[in-house]
Motif scaffolding. Structure first.
Motif, short mmCIF file in Angstrom:
data_model
loop_
_atom_site.label_atom_id
_atom_site.label_comp_id
_atom_site.label_asym_id
_atom_site.label_seq_id
_atom_site.Cartn_x
_atom_site.Cartn_y
_atom_site.Cartn_z
N ALA A 67 48.71 35.79 28.50
CA ALA A 67 49.97 35.06 28.63
C ALA A 67 51.16 35.97 28.33
N ILE A 68 50.98 36.83 27.34
CA ILE A 68 52.04 37.80 27.02
C ILE A 68 52.29 38.72 28.20
N SER B 162 55.17 41.92 29.64
CA SER B 162 54.78 43.17 30.30
C SER B 162 53.39 43.57 29.86
N VAL B 163 52.78 44.47 30.63
CA VAL B 163 51.48 44.98 30.26
C VAL B 163 51.57 45.81 28.99
N THR C 246 50.01 46.04 23.05
CA THR C 246 50.36 45.95 21.63
C THR C 246 49.62 44.79 20.97
N VAL C 247 49.56 43.64 21.65
CA VAL C 247 48.83 42.49 21.10
C VAL C 247 47.37 42.83 20.90
N PRO D 118 41.44 49.17 20.80
CA PRO D 118 42.26 50.33 21.19
C PRO D 118 42.67 50.26 22.66
N CYS D 119 43.97 50.36 22.92
CA CYS D 119 44.50 50.30 24.28
C CYS D 119 45.51 51.41 24.57
N ILE D 120 46.00 52.06 23.54
CA ILE D 120 47.07 53.04 23.70
C ILE D 120 46.51 54.43 23.48
N GLU D 121 46.70 55.29 24.47
CA GLU D 121 46.30 56.69 24.36
C GLU D 121 47.55 57.55 24.42
N LEU D 122 47.59 58.56 23.57
CA LEU D 122 48.73 59.48 23.59
C LEU D 122 48.56 60.47 24.72
#
Length: 425
Positions: free
Chosen positions: A212-213, A218-219, A224-225, A232-236
């Motif tokens: 829903a977010i 935005s994706v 972040t949610v 884990p969803c964020i890769e540098l």
């Protein structure tokens, strides 16, 4: 699990390593040209001095309350950051630099007790080996690691180290105490929009439906949610990945309209840009040169031009890049204007080992390129061994207008032979 090691009040801490007299003293580090405060000790924060406060507003505090203001010493800070990084690499499974004072550390494969012990070891060892105090936050995701680090820094009960798991009462308490604006990647506008839905804390955001977010926002916020939920969803970005553009610029110490001053400044920027280009093993196809007047001075005529100069062929040769940059400067320079900033950008970068050569290339031209490349290699090696600027094209004039104002810079204790600390009996 992944950890975030954050150097506390980094610029101030670097100064205190070599000047113990500054411990307990309210200290501020100023921006380029000693303009405003960009780093504050805890003592200065407690006096109510905000980040970005103009230095001239603190004159009374300097005179009457013992505040110490120092010019930025970026060479020292960069070297101290490298030392912290070396310690973390030695005592961990790997690191991902995030900024000059923040580094993600891998904690893969450790159980809870070992993770806590390793985090505490990093906390002690960095301080022991470098003199820089740090905070360590460990969690299943980078977003939670950021929040764990914040708790380690601000909450005394953690004594500088916080290990946060995806679930549990302690994690819930920390997220409920964390305002939405303190969550990594959630900006002010998002805070205002989410508040309409009664989402005001990190815990509130964690409890939302990620899909829903994504539909409503935005994706990025969806990631972040999910990170707050422990996925884990964020890769540098790879720290070693070549940059697509390289810019070197800096505000001048004082306004100038002299062509000679501008040529000197662009010459320094071009040489530094070419050096960075070779460090990442790239070639540039074009050079952008720009100048800026001071838009906050309506009493002065305004003119902020730029121009792109195409190079004959992709290159990392300082001489060719400098010639193009000077050509661009001459094309945009106009008399009657006083400039406050100038710089250049290297554009359309290609891998030096994969560039396409001309079908008309001759053996003589190929041999000349090899000699030019060897010359640049020798130039970089000499500057690396003897200090940046030991060998350069052109000598800048002393006290030129484009030189930065840094009247309160401390010695470059670790990188300049002439400024090494001395011990007296």
């Amino acid at each position: 699990m992944i950890g975030l090691v954050d150097c506390n009040n980094f610029y101030v801490s670097c100064e205190r390593v070599f000047q113990p007299r500054l411990e307990g003293v309210p200290v501020g580090v100023m921006s380029n040209n000693d303009g405003c405060v960009i780093a504050r000790s805890n003592e200065l924060k407690q006096m109510g001095v905000e980040m970005g406060t103009p230095a001239f507003e603190l004159r009374d505090l300097v005179r009457h309350q013992g505040v110490v203001l120092l010019s930025s010493n970026y060479e020292l800070y960069g070297d101290m950051s490298a030392r912290v990084r070396e310690v973390l690499e030695e005592f961990s499974a790997g690191i991902e630099p995030y900024s000059i004072d923040e580094m993600f550390v891998k904690f893969d494969g450790f159980d809870a007790a070992t993770t806590q012990a390793l985090a505490r070891t990093l906390y002690r060892t960095v301080r022991q080996f470098t003199g820089i105090p740090v905070s360590v936050g460990v969690a299943p995701t980078r977003t939670l690691a950021k929040l764990a680090n914040r708790a380690a820094k601000k909450l005394p009960e953690y004594s500088g180290v916080c290990v946060m798991h995806a679930d549990g009462d302690e994690t819930r308490r920390l997220l409920e105490r964390t305002a939405l604006g303190d969550v990594w990647g959630v900006g002010r506008r998002l805070v205002e929009r989410l508040a309409i839905q009664d989402i005001e804390t990190a815990w509130d955001l964690r409890q939302t439906d990620p899909k829903a977010i994504r539909r409503r926002y935005s994706v990025t916020l969806e990631r972040t949610v999910r990170e707050l939920q422990g996925t884990p969803c964020i890769e540098l970005n790879d720290a070693n990945e070549p940059r697509q553009r390289i810019m070197t610029s800096r505000s001048f110490g004082r306004l100038t309209g002299e062509l000679g001053d501008l040529q000197d400044a662009i010459r320094q920027h071009a040489q530094r840009g070419a050096e960075k280009l070779r460090q990442q093993d790239s070639h540039a196809r074009a050079v952008l040169v720009f100048l800026k007047t001071k838009r906050h001075r309506p009493d002065l005529p305004q003119y902020s031009p730029s121009v792109v100069v195409e190079l004959p062929e992709p290159t990392d040769d300082t001489r060719l890049i400098l010639a193009a940059a000077q050509q661009g400067l001459e094309a945009i320079y106009r008399r009657g204007y006083r400039f406050m900033k100038g710089g250049m950008m290297l554009l359309d970068l290609v891998d030096a080992n994969r560039q396409q050569l001309s079908l008309l290339d001759t053996p003589e031209r190929a041999a000349q390129r090899d000699r030019d490349s060897q010359l640049m290699t020798v130039l970089d090696e000499l500057n690396q061994k003897m200090g940046r600027g030991t060998v350069r094209l052109g000598i800048p004039r002393n006290n030129a207008a484009w030189h930065l104002r840094c009247g309160h810079r401390t010695p470059r204790w670790t990188t300049s032979w002439s400024e090494l600390p001395t011990a007296r009996a």
